[in-house]
Every structure is written in structure tokens, then in C-alpha cells.
Write an enzyme that holds these catalytic residues in place. Structure first.
Site, PDB file in Angstrom:
ATOM      1  N   ASP A   1       1.815   0.775  10.776  1.00  0.00           N
ATOM      2  CA  ASP A   1       1.373   0.935   9.243  1.00  0.00           C
ATOM      3  C   ASP A   1       0.405  -0.180   8.884  1.00  0.00           C
ATOM      4  OD1 ASP A   1       0.798   1.911   6.526  1.00  0.00           O
ATOM      5  OD2 ASP A   1       2.722   1.236   5.944  1.00  0.00           O
TER       6      ASP A   1
ATOM      7  N   HIS B   1       8.243   4.954   3.516  1.00  0.00           N
ATOM      8  CA  HIS B   1       8.533   3.796   2.791  1.00  0.00           C
ATOM      9  C   HIS B   1       9.754   4.087   2.096  1.00  0.00           C
ATOM     10  CE1 HIS B   1       5.127   1.126   3.670  1.00  0.00           C
ATOM     11  NE2 HIS B   1       4.216   2.029   3.581  1.00  0.00           N
TER      12      HIS B   1
ATOM     13  N   HIS C   1      -2.817  -1.656   6.890  1.00  0.00           N
ATOM     14  CA  HIS C   1      -3.326  -1.296   5.588  1.00  0.00           C
ATOM     15  C   HIS C   1      -4.579  -2.230   5.750  1.00  0.00           C
ATOM     16  CE1 HIS C   1      -0.219   0.739   3.581  1.00  0.00           C
ATOM     17  NE2 HIS C   1       0.591  -0.081   4.420  1.00  0.00           N
TER      18      HIS C   1
END
Length: 166
Positions: free
Chosen positions: A162, A125, A164
Site C-alpha cells: 500500500d 484497512h 501512498h
């Protein structure tokens, strides 16, 4: 054979007791590899601190210096609230980048077919001059630059999965 980048020094990055990206994350991965017997099937790859010249390919030198100074001063947050740090975070972040480079070195030398980098802090990130999402140096992008410049590859694909939950 699959390579594994891991070093106990990665556990020295302590972003805060409240933080979800904590040393226990790597400890759980290593424990699971050992419990299942997979640990013995991996080739351990030792990381090294990435040279600043490489980190500066993608990160602003002033940003790097601010990060280093924040850690030396013992600050607990850098740049944004979700980027907790401690005195060791700067050196550990350089080691995380170097872990990715060490994996690349081993794959490109044909010593392993592929590698899993159990490094921290994470990096995907991080922006040129901004820490974000628990990340300080963009390990993934730096790895791509390393492949392009050091090994002369023409293209590198990055697949960033990624997910989440919650």
C-alpha cells in the site's frame, strides 16, 4: 489466464466529490485495460454480494448493522471523516467482498490462474468494528478466512503493498 473481477455496480459507491477514492479510479483502470488490448485477454469474473455470515467472521454484527443503517439514512460519513458513504455503499461493500470470493472460487476451481479484483470500496484497512482508510469490510482478510474455512487451506500469505504518494 488471468481473471478480472469488475462490475459497474462498484461505481455506485460515491464517497463524496472531495474524496480521492472515487468511481473514476476504476473507470481509469478499465479504460487503460481496453486501450492496451489487455481487456480481451482477461476472463471476466462476476461478483456476488457476500453473505453476512461470512462478513461476520471478522466484523462485529453491531458494526455491520450501524454501517447498513448509516447508508439507508443517507449519511455522508461513516465512523471517521475519510470514510465517505452514500445510500448504495453498504450493498456495494458487500459486492466488493463477494468479488474477492468470486475470484477465489475461480482460481480454486482452476478456471483462471490468478485474478485481479478491481473492486471498491477498498477493504484492507477496515477493522473488526471500525471503518478506516476508505474501507468498511476487510476484503483481504475475509478472502483469507474464506480460503481457510471454505477451501480448507492451512495457510494464506497476505502481501499488502500500500504505497501512498504525496
Amino acid at each position: 489466464m488471468t481473471g478480472l473481477v469488475y462490475d459497474e455496480r462498484y461505481l455506485k459507491h460515491i464517497p463524496g466529490e472531495w474524496h480521492p477514492e472515487r468511481p473514476a479510479r476504476l473507470e481509469a483502470i478499465i479504460q487503460r485495460l481496453q486501450d492496451t488490448g489487455l481487456w480481451d485477454e482477461l476472463s471476466l469474473i462476476s461478483p456476488y454480494p457476500a453473505a453476512l455470515e461470512w462478513i461476520q467472521r471478522l466484523h462485529d454484527p453491531a458494526y455491520i448493522k450501524r454501517f447498513e443503517q448509516a447508508c439507508k439514512k443517507g449519511q455522508s460519513i461513516f465512523n471517521v471523516p475519510d470514510c465517505g458513504i452514500c445510500r448504495d455503499s453498504y450493498e456495494v461493500a458487500r459486492l466488493a467482498v463477494g468479488g474477492v470470493f468470486a475470484a477465489i472460487d475461480q482460481v480454486m476451481a482452476g478456471k483462471v490462474h490468478n485474478a485481479f479484483c478491481a473492486v471498491r470500496p477498498p477493504g484492507h484497512h477496515a477493522e473488526r468494528a471500525k471503518a478506516l482508510g476508505f474501507c468498511f469490510f476487510n476484503n483481504i482478510a475475509l478472502g483469507a478466512v474464506y480460503l481457510l474455512e471454505h477451501f480448507g487451506l492451512e495457510r494464506v500469505a497476505i502481501i499488502d503493498w500500500d504505497v501512498h504518494h504525496g
